[in-house]
Design an enzyme around this catalytic site. Structure first.
Site, PDB file in Angstrom:
ATOM      1  N   GLY A 255      -3.864   3.222  -6.648  1.00 46.78           N
ATOM      2  CA  GLY A 255      -4.732   3.017  -7.682  1.00 46.78           C
ATOM      3  C   GLY A 255      -4.121   2.785  -9.172  1.00 46.78           C
ATOM      4  N   ILE A 256      -3.043   2.603  -9.131  1.00 41.17           N
ATOM      5  CA  ILE A 256      -2.229   2.280 -10.394  1.00 41.17           C
ATOM      6  C   ILE A 256      -1.412   1.009 -10.222  1.00 41.17           C
ATOM      7  CG2 ILE A 256      -0.294   3.223 -11.998  1.00 41.17           C
ATOM      8  CD1 ILE A 256      -0.962   6.013 -10.593  1.00 41.17           C
TER       9      ILE A 256
ATOM     10  N   ASP B 217       6.457   3.385  -2.009  1.00 41.38           N
ATOM     11  CA  ASP B 217       7.475   2.842  -2.922  1.00 41.38           C
ATOM     12  C   ASP B 217       7.868   3.969  -3.684  1.00 41.38           C
ATOM     13  OD1 ASP B 217       9.273   0.917  -4.153  1.00 41.38           O
ATOM     14  OD2 ASP B 217       7.725   0.164  -5.237  1.00 41.38           O
TER      15      ASP B 217
ATOM     16  N   GLY C 167       6.914   5.273 -12.060  1.00 39.81           N
ATOM     17  CA  GLY C 167       6.876   4.964 -10.589  1.00 39.81           C
ATOM     18  C   GLY C 167       5.884   5.569 -10.101  1.00 39.81           C
TER      19      GLY C 167
END
Length: 518
Positions: free
Chosen positions: A380-381, A404, A443
């Protein structure tokens, strides 16, 4: 009375099994606990004339293949890209991640390293050979991002370490080590792993960078999964990379041009026709001078040394390099340079992009074309839910959920300020990580099981279809679908028991339960 002896057979019953078409069926599953493999129940009963001694009632829950994460940078405090010179310390870090990540349903992962100083690659890739620590997830091999990336889409990769592949595949060998790029069977047999070990090697690179395109075919022939990423490739270049052997796109939407209707670039591969012709692969809405100008603009952009890091995420680079389509960038450069029509200028570090406006005889012979797989971060980012649904609607069979995730991945880490590295600290708020005192994202910390749950909400697909994107699809991309990511007979008994909302209840590796929710 004779003592009963265990036959090492386990039957899971009262459960739903995900199918390779995304459906769920209510059916028993037999496994051989001693060999750690899934069995054909009917054939086993016919040959052995016995039933499993152990029956496990799963209470109507889902028995899924274990999840596979093909792109993960670290977790639980360990960073796969950091090597301090001690082999044992590094291996202990790998083991820690493999032991802890099983609570998220992951039973296999591909440790990912970002761009390094070139002398580190042979050592790191040797340490990242396939390994299965006891009671832990399988470490399948390695995924290297860099150093053959497009500078303008480098993300958090160190610009001084990004290089072209001036001699094609020979440069790949000189950087990664020829022993790490040997033929697949030779690579597996040269280590101390078991003979039937599944091994994976992935390379992310930008196909427009000098020498990369010619290296794709040779790398693919040797069993390396080539993935397009950190790239400004036009549609034609991206298509040519797939035709040369590339199989995947790295973290879709991130570190690549935005989707543009005249040149959809890398993202547009999801909508490619199953049949191509030479005429359909050269859609050029702008004059050839504009295409030529793209090369000029990419080569002439000044490289600035900025000590302030305003993006830390390996994939998120939009603050430093706003997303632009290749065609729009080329058009801007064209207006500035006013190059004569028809010229083609190759820039150092990028492939020449040429075009011919007319005069060529069109060849309409259809050529089969397989669309690539694509990894996508569903936190969602990194990608808006609408973008996730758009990608899945266009190409569901190629969708691969990835995290990731950074070294600070830990589902138990509380929100607040935490120490990071080099004297810096970060602030965690849910799945968002910020460099302390800034709004800079640091991240991903999303877990793969949460990606599965998010995916159901974002796309409206079934839980069975979402599971497919974390199991069977990544296994197919890596050519290991006979052993991983499936419930086929003969496959490894790597399993995750889920409720119907996608929450992990227990995890099994090679036929043994290695984690269970308390």
């Amino acid at each position: 009375m004779a003592a009963t002896t265990s036959n090492d057979l386990i039957c899971f019953t009262n459960c739903f099994l995900p199918q390779e078409d995304g459906g769920l069926i209510e059916k028993d599953l037999w496994i051989d606990e001693r060999r750690g493999v899934i069995l054909d129940a009917q054939r086993t009963f016919f040959l052995r004339k016995e039933r499993p001694n152990t029956i496990i009632d799963l209470g109507g829950n889902i028995l899924s293949p274990g999840f596979i994460d093909t792109q993960i940078n670290g977790g639980f405090g360990f960073d796969f890209s950091v090597y301090d010179g001690d082999d044992k310390t590094y291996r202990d870090g790998l083991k820690l991640v493999a032991e802890r990540i099983i609570e998220t349903g992951v039973t296999a992962l591909v440790p990912t390293i970002i761009t390094q100083e070139k002398t580190f690659y042979p050592k790191l890739l040797n340490l990242l050979r396939p390994w299965s620590p006891p009671n832990a997830a399988h470490l399948l091999g390695w995924h290297v991002e860099g150093p053959f990336l497009q500078m303008s889409k480098r993300g958090a990769h160190e610009p001084m370490l990004i290089i072209p592949a001036s001699e094609g595949f020979k440069t790949f060998e000189s950087i990664y080590g020829p022993e790490n790029l040997a033929e697949a069977e030779d690579w597996l047999m040269s280590g101390d792993s078991l003979h039937n070990t599944v091994g994976v090697r992935m390379i992310t690179a930008a196909p427009e960078v000098e020498g990369v395109m010619e290296a794709i075919n040779e790398a693919s022939k040797r069993g390396v999964c080539f993935s397009i990423g950190h790239s400004m490739a036009t549609t034609d270049i991206a298509t040519a990379a797939i035709k040369s052997g590339a199989r995947c796109i790295t973290h879709l939407f991130n570190a690549m041009p935005q989707l543009h209707h005249r040149d959809p670039s890398i993202i547009g591969l999801l909508g490619a026709s199953p049949y191509l012709s030479s005429s359909s692969s050269s859609f050029l809405p702008f004059p050839s001078a504009i295409i030529s100008a793209l090369n000029v603009s990419l080569s002439s952009r000044p490289t600035t040394k900025d000590p302030l890091i305003d993006h830390i995420s390996e994939a998120l680079d939009e603050i430093k390099t706003p997303p632009q389509t290749p065609m729009l960038l080329a058009e801007q450069a064209y207006k500035k340079s006013l190059l004569p029509t028809g010229k083609s200028i190759a820039s150092p570090g990028s492939a020449a992009i040429t075009a011919s406006e007319s005069g060529l005889k069109k060849d309409l012979t259809p050529i089969p074309f397989d669309r690539p797989f694509y990894g996508i971060i569903v936190d969602g980012i990194h990608s808006h839910p609408n973008s996730v649904r758009l990608a899945y609607s266009a190409h569901p069979d190629g969708c691969i959920l990835i995290t990731d995730a950074m070294k600070i991945l830990d589902p138990h880490l509380k929100d607040g300020v935490h120490d990071w590295r080099d004297g810096r600290r970060f602030y965690k708020e849910g799945d968002k990580l910020y460099v302390e005192g800034t709004t800079t994202l640091a991240g991903s910390v999303v877990t793969l099981d949460k990606c599965v749950r998010n995916f159901v909400r974002y796309t409206g697909c079934s839980i069975g279809q979402a599971i497919l994107c974390a199991t069977y699809n990544p296994a197919r991309c890596l050519n290991i679908e006979n052993k991983k990511g499936t419930l086929r007979a003969g496959a490894d008994a790597d399993l995750a028991v889920l409720d119907h909302q996608g929450n992990v209840l227990s995890t099994w590796v090679k036929g043994k339960m290695v984690w269970a929710r308390k």
